[in-house]
Enzyme design. Sequence first.
Site, PDB file in Angstrom:
ATOM      1  N   CYS A  93      82.155 103.135  -9.738  1.00  0.00           N
ATOM      2  CA  CYS A  93      83.192 103.027  -8.705  1.00  0.00           C
ATOM      3  C   CYS A  93      84.214 104.162  -8.843  1.00  0.00           C
ATOM      4  O   CYS A  93      83.900 105.303  -8.538  1.00  0.00           O
ATOM      5  CB  CYS A  93      83.853 101.651  -8.763  1.00  0.00           C
ATOM      6  SG  CYS A  93      84.750 101.221  -7.257  1.00  0.00           S
TER       7      CYS A  93
ATOM      8  N   HIS B 219      79.333  97.847  -8.541  1.00  0.00           N
ATOM      9  CA  HIS B 219      79.622  97.317  -9.882  1.00  0.00           C
ATOM     10  C   HIS B 219      78.401  96.585 -10.441  1.00  0.00           C
ATOM     11  O   HIS B 219      78.148  95.430 -10.091  1.00  0.00           O
ATOM     12  CB  HIS B 219      80.820  96.367  -9.831  1.00  0.00           C
ATOM     13  CG  HIS B 219      82.116  97.051  -9.600  1.00  0.00           C
ATOM     14  ND1 HIS B 219      82.900  97.548 -10.628  1.00  0.00           N
ATOM     15  CD2 HIS B 219      82.771  97.352  -8.453  1.00  0.00           C
ATOM     16  CE1 HIS B 219      83.980  98.108 -10.117  1.00  0.00           C
ATOM     17  NE2 HIS B 219      83.930  98.005  -8.798  1.00  0.00           N
TER      18      HIS B 219
ATOM     19  N   GLU C 256      78.076  95.463 -13.358  1.00  0.00           N
ATOM     20  CA  GLU C 256      78.490  94.532 -14.403  1.00  0.00           C
ATOM     21  C   GLU C 256      78.751  93.119 -13.905  1.00  0.00           C
ATOM     22  O   GLU C 256      78.781  92.168 -14.698  1.00  0.00           O
ATOM     23  CB  GLU C 256      79.733  95.069 -15.141  1.00  0.00           C
ATOM     24  CG  GLU C 256      81.020  95.093 -14.329  1.00  0.00           C
ATOM     25  CD  GLU C 256      81.209  96.361 -13.523  1.00  0.00           C
ATOM     26  OE1 GLU C 256      82.360  96.667 -13.182  1.00  0.00           O
ATOM     27  OE2 GLU C 256      80.205  97.049 -13.231  1.00  0.00           O
TER      28      GLU C 256
ATOM     29  N   SER D 291      93.267  78.246 -38.883  1.00  0.00           N
ATOM     30  CA  SER D 291      93.815  77.406 -37.829  1.00  0.00           C
ATOM     31  C   SER D 291      92.945  76.190 -37.561  1.00  0.00           C
ATOM     32  O   SER D 291      93.360  75.274 -36.854  1.00  0.00           O
ATOM     33  CB  SER D 291      93.908  78.219 -36.523  1.00  0.00           C
ATOM     34  OG  SER D 291      92.609  78.501 -36.022  1.00  0.00           O
ATOM     35  N   GLY D 292      91.734  76.182 -38.122  1.00  0.00           N
ATOM     36  CA  GLY D 292      90.789  75.125 -37.829  1.00  0.00           C
ATOM     37  C   GLY D 292      89.850  75.498 -36.706  1.00  0.00           C
ATOM     38  O   GLY D 292      88.877  74.795 -36.437  1.00  0.00           O
ATOM     39  N   GLY D 293      90.139  76.594 -36.030  1.00  0.00           N
ATOM     40  CA  GLY D 293      89.331  77.016 -34.890  1.00  0.00           C
ATOM     41  C   GLY D 293      88.172  77.909 -35.290  1.00  0.00           C
ATOM     42  O   GLY D 293      87.952  78.215 -36.465  1.00  0.00           O
ATOM     43  N   VAL D 294      87.452  78.367 -34.282  1.00  0.00           N
ATOM     44  CA  VAL D 294      86.238  79.156 -34.493  1.00  0.00           C
ATOM     45  C   VAL D 294      86.554  80.494 -35.158  1.00  0.00           C
ATOM     46  O   VAL D 294      85.941  80.868 -36.164  1.00  0.00           O
ATOM     47  CB  VAL D 294      85.516  79.411 -33.143  1.00  0.00           C
ATOM     48  CG1 VAL D 294      84.276  80.275 -33.352  1.00  0.00           C
ATOM     49  CG2 VAL D 294      85.148  78.100 -32.473  1.00  0.00           C
ATOM     50  N   ASP D 295      87.515  81.230 -34.596  1.00  0.00           N
ATOM     51  CA  ASP D 295      87.750  82.611 -35.019  1.00  0.00           C
ATOM     52  C   ASP D 295      88.169  82.703 -36.484  1.00  0.00           C
ATOM     53  O   ASP D 295      87.571  83.451 -37.264  1.00  0.00           O
ATOM     54  CB  ASP D 295      88.811  83.268 -34.127  1.00  0.00           C
ATOM     55  CG  ASP D 295      88.451  83.191 -32.660  1.00  0.00           C
ATOM     56  OD1 ASP D 295      87.244  83.111 -32.351  1.00  0.00           O
ATOM     57  OD2 ASP D 295      89.362  83.201 -31.818  1.00  0.00           O
ATOM     58  N   SER D 296      89.201  81.957 -36.866  1.00  0.00           N
ATOM     59  CA  SER D 296      89.681  82.065 -38.249  1.00  0.00           C
ATOM     60  C   SER D 296      88.655  81.510 -39.231  1.00  0.00           C
ATOM     61  O   SER D 296      88.522  82.008 -40.354  1.00  0.00           O
ATOM     62  CB  SER D 296      91.025  81.352 -38.417  1.00  0.00           C
ATOM     63  OG  SER D 296      90.910  79.961 -38.199  1.00  0.00           O
TER      64      SER D 296
END
Length: 509
Positions: free
Chosen positions: A79, A167, A169, A221-226
């Site tokens: 584009c 586009h 994508e 934090s208990g989450g996925v990332d950490s």
Amino acid sequence: MQEKVLILDFGSQYTQLIARRVRELNIYCEIFPFNNNNYKISDYKALILSGSPYSVRSEDSLKINIDNIRGVLPILGICYGAQLLAHNSGGVVKASKTREYGRANLQSIDNTNNLFSNIQNSSQVWMSHADTIFKLPLSTKRIASTKDVENAAFQFIDENTFGIQFHPEVYHSSDGKTLLKNFLVDIANIKPNWTASSFVDKTIHELKNIIGDESVVLGLSGGVDSSVAAVLLNKAIGNNLYCVFIDNGLLRKNEFDSVLKQYEGMGLNVKGVDAKDKFYSALKNIDDPEKKRKVIGKVFVDVFDEESKKINNVKWLGQGTIYPDVIESISVKGPSATIKSHHNVGGLPDYMKLKVIEPLKMLFKDEVRRVGKELKISDNILKRHPFPGPGLAIRILGDINEEKVKILQDADEIFITELISNNLYDKIWQAGVILLPIKSVGVMGDERTYENCVVLRAVTSTDGMTADWVNLPYEFLQDVSNKIINNVKGINRVVYDISSKPPATIEWE
């Protein structure tokens, strides 16, 4: 050495989607703002130029000189990127007589061109531009058109430099992934070998070399990332990783105890720290969302600084920063300018003498989950909904106090529990309740009430960059509303948010 793609961002709302599609091909890529020079072109095997809300014809257009790259790396301009390539080489870009936006179909495809291998005439593509390439540069050839766009795709003769005015994508471009594969695998000769397994092996090796025998303190934090970041670091440095889980008073109901329990048996050294009073005190009378984030970030740093001084030879602060955090915190001239500050991004104060290590900072959320699966982390953690770093502070609009936190925790627990019991939780990317800073009149029994309103929010997404609201059954919403109003003192009205991202964000602050 990992073969990778460079994406230069000119402020397009679709830039992150380009990266997503490239990653789906098992090819590693990185995004940099067009005016950022913190990369070495020799590190990459292909270059993609993104779209932009700007016009190459305007005085304040976003300019870049890539003459030194052309002919060295294969280049794909999308584009605005295509119009920039044409404009810089003597082509003519004009305002289109009709805004070219939405679905279109390719025609007059040059089937001998590798970019369109296995793509047939009438293939649907997505247009989103006000300008059009009226005349191609002399050194190019047209390789595809649409009904309304004569120069929908072109190539520089004797160069692997291409421009497309659609586009590939976005999902609306039915053969977009094929076109990107043609460009990256067949034309740029990049090996599609970037997988969760290869990422784990490479990252553990790099972490060992970078950290050595020094210690790392990481905030869980208990989450996925950490959690995924912690397991990666643990595999690299073992007992030299010290995990700290801070109760900031802004967690979900009973989350402090339940998160500590979920880490039992994972081989992690985890310490729980009760710092609720420090956070409540620092947040008193603050209602601006950016100020909340900054205050919470500062108190987190203070608590970590205090805890890190109790650890021998600690030199690093580990964080679960992921790529959307990084992207949203980098200012690019255009709509991908900074939306909000992020608690994981921006460095540390001078007084905290720790270096930052972020093993996941180039991954999208779904990629983090795949890495977690490779590391054999429990589904209870990997399928957990994302939860914002500032916690309930940005789901309580206005100032924070313990009473508001308790009201929101109780309402949120009912919503999440009902999603789980109705087999809806795993079908949703993220869900939560927002407490509004308004009261409304209601009737309970024979009495008039004047109490709080809460908003239920549930969205589907792949990586958090875009999201759609979930069409929850009316009967379910009715049941949740009744249970919240009947069981949470202080709430007499429940509403449901049906806004997508964009234009809205997932969180309200």
